[in-house]
Each structure stands twice: as C-alpha cells, then as structure tokens.
Design an enzyme around this catalytic site. Sequence first.
Site, PDB file in Angstrom:
ATOM      1  N   LYS A 261       0.806  -1.235   0.000  1.00  0.00           N
ATOM      2  CA  LYS A 261       0.000   0.000   0.000  1.00  0.00           C
ATOM      3  C   LYS A 261       0.837   1.282   0.000  1.00  0.00           C
ATOM      4  CE  LYS A 261      -3.375  -0.966  -0.649  1.00  0.00           C
ATOM      5  NZ  LYS A 261      -3.708  -1.611  -1.977  1.00  0.00           N
TER       6      LYS A 261
ATOM      7  N   THR B 166       2.079  -0.462  -7.176  1.00  0.00           N
ATOM      8  CA  THR B 166       1.508  -0.559  -8.516  1.00  0.00           C
ATOM      9  C   THR B 166       1.898   0.657  -9.358  1.00  0.00           C
ATOM     10  OG1 THR B 166      -0.359  -1.544  -7.341  1.00  0.00           O
ATOM     11  CG2 THR B 166      -0.646  -1.152  -9.697  1.00  0.00           C
TER      12      THR B 166
ATOM     13  N   HIS C 112       7.200  -7.502  -2.036  1.00  0.00           N
ATOM     14  CA  HIS C 112       6.999  -6.775  -0.778  1.00  0.00           C
ATOM     15  C   HIS C 112       7.987  -7.285   0.278  1.00  0.00           C
ATOM     16  CE1 HIS C 112       3.403  -4.828  -2.160  1.00  0.00           C
ATOM     17  NE2 HIS C 112       2.691  -5.929  -2.237  1.00  0.00           N
TER      18      HIS C 112
ATOM     19  N   SER D 298      -4.540   3.174   3.885  1.00  0.00           N
ATOM     20  CA  SER D 298      -4.691   2.449   2.625  1.00  0.00           C
ATOM     21  C   SER D 298      -4.869   0.949   2.892  1.00  0.00           C
ATOM     22  CB  SER D 298      -3.475   2.718   1.736  1.00  0.00           C
ATOM     23  OG  SER D 298      -3.695   2.228   0.444  1.00  0.00           O
TER      24      SER D 298
ATOM     25  N   TYR E  21       6.663   8.087  -2.073  1.00  0.00           N
ATOM     26  CA  TYR E  21       5.324   8.323  -2.641  1.00  0.00           C
ATOM     27  C   TYR E  21       5.017   9.822  -2.657  1.00  0.00           C
ATOM     28  CZ  TYR E  21       0.189   7.821  -3.033  1.00  0.00           C
ATOM     29  OH  TYR E  21      -1.129   7.912  -3.429  1.00  0.00           O
TER      30      TYR E  21
ATOM     31  N   GLY F 226      -5.425   8.040  -3.656  1.00  0.00           N
ATOM     32  CA  GLY F 226      -4.139   8.554  -4.123  1.00  0.00           C
ATOM     33  C   GLY F 226      -3.756   9.912  -3.567  1.00  0.00           C
TER      34      GLY F 226
END
Length: 297
Positions: free
Chosen positions: A42, A46, A106, A136, A189, A261
Amino acid sequence: YPSPWFYFQGARFCSPVDPRGLEQVESFEVRDDDVFVSAYPKSGTTWTQQIVSLVTAGSNFSEVSKIPVTNRVPWLETEDVHSGPEAPPTISLLNDSPSPRLMKTHLNYSMLPKQAREGKGKIVYCARNPKDVAVSLYNMVQMNDLLPPLSWEETVEEFLSGPPMNSWWTAIPEYWRHKDNNNLLFIKYEDMKKDLRGHVMKIAEFLGRNLTEEQIDEVTANCTFTAMKGNQATNVSRDPVMGEKMFKRGKENGIEFVRKGKVGDWRNWFSQEQLEKFEAFHREKMAGTDLTFDDEE
Ligand code: A3P
C-alpha cells in the site's frame, strides 16, 4: 475465514504466497538487467510498477499500459501450485522468462535474493508515510474478499504491534540503510505526488533508459492517478476476472484498488488519541534514522 496466514523466517505471509516459493528466493539467480520493484504493501507498488514497465518498454506506452499488471510484472513471492491467467508466475517461470525481467516484491531487504543484495540487477524501492499506509491498508481490507475484515481501530493496533518482521518500522529503515547501494533507488510516494514527471526521468536514468522528452511526457500521462484509476490493468477492481474473484466486497463498499491517491488522507481517519500514540511510536522507532516524510498535502 480459513486462516490464510503463515510464518517464514519470522515474517507473516498470507496466501497465495507459499513457503516453497519463498525458500527459493535467497538463491534466485539474478540477471544484470533484472529490475525489482519493491515496496511495503500500500505504498505505491503498482504506481512504481507502472512507471518502471513503461520506461522499460520505451514505446507503445498506451498498449503496454493496458496489459494487466499481474501479467506484466511477476511477483517474487510465488509458489509452484498457483496457476491461472491472472495468477503471479512462479520462480520457475521467472527462471524461464526472457530479459529484461521486471519483478515486484513486498519482501524485506534482508529477504531479497542474495545476488540482488550483492549488487546484481536493480531495485526501485518506493516508501510512503506510515499513517497513509495504515489508511490504505484498512481500505484494502474493506475491498478484498480474501482478507478477514478488520475495523479501523484493529488496523491501527495491528499496524503498531504486529510481528516485528512485518513492521513498517523494520522494513523501511532497513531499505533506507541501503539507499546508497549502487543498484538501489529509494523514492518516496509523497515526492512522486509532487513531481511525477521528475520521477519518471529519475527512474529512466537509474534504469539506463534514454527517453525523449515526448516519451517522458507519454509515460507520465499514463501514470497519473486519473489514468491509473481509469485503467483496469492497474485499477484491478475494474478487471472483470479480478473484480469477480477478489473485489466484490469493494464493490459493495464503493472502494476501488486505485482508491484516492492522496497525501494526508490520514487526517480523515485518525482520532486524536490514535494520532498521539502512533506518532510517539514513530518518533521512538525512527530516532536512529534521518528519514522523514512530507505527510501533509
Ligand atoms: P490509497 O489507498 O491511499 O488511495 P499499492 O500499489 O502498494 O497497493 O499502493 C496502493 C496505493 O497507491 C493506493 O493508495 C492507491 O490509490 C495509490 N495509487 C495507485 N496509483 C496511483 C497514482 N498513479 N498516483 C497516486 N497514488 C496512486
């Protein structure tokens, strides 16, 4: 729910990961042009996969972008009995795959293939601030039929006091300690949210791919939140097979895999009490590192 959990080297895993697959990871034969996309669950796995695979493809971005991520980027935590068109390939399949191989994992740094730890292949690691990761994760549980339901309170408790080998505070500082390895790129992120195009360029450079300005624009356009939300290859809730197999709960709850997001969604979930406990825990665990996150949008 049949218990999907098992332990391997002190870390807890859940089906469809299989211990027989995990046992083969340490001695997995890494090739020079292998790329591992690694992230705590999370944290933008992706998203990073999408960027890495488009950068690697070099052309036909829209077409590559439409191939389901699970088929395009194999997992590393796999097992031999698992099969089916949407299933992650096994280690033996990886051994037979043509180069360049893109793999997603992971796993903690210490559990990566020995040769990768010794510098072979490349690792793109994406980290995200732990409060948004917890949010998430909670939402993932609310959308995934294969996971036992957990309340928000239970999710936060579990996040803070689950098995240490699975802890955010074990995994992220460990990768951070290896951020200067020649074959590792550590990205955040929150930084990708601020400058997606810059990160596409950074990743392309790290992977030794020379993209034109137009190609960089095109990769970036295919990796925005809106593009990935509208793409059933990345927003797997909208994939007819996966949607039916795993995401019926999400459909009922109105939650999709590519969900919100945002940086700072934690503000909508944490109570003051939870926040104080979480942040005190974080400060204590991070005392020895210089890693920080910009967790406010
Ligand atoms: P949220 O649940 O906070 O929305 P992973 O791929 O590691 O499971 O991470 C999933 C998280 O990444 C989800 O976060 C998802 O919405 C977010 N995400 C996926 N694609 C994104 C994108 N292009 N831009 C920003 N966030 C994205």
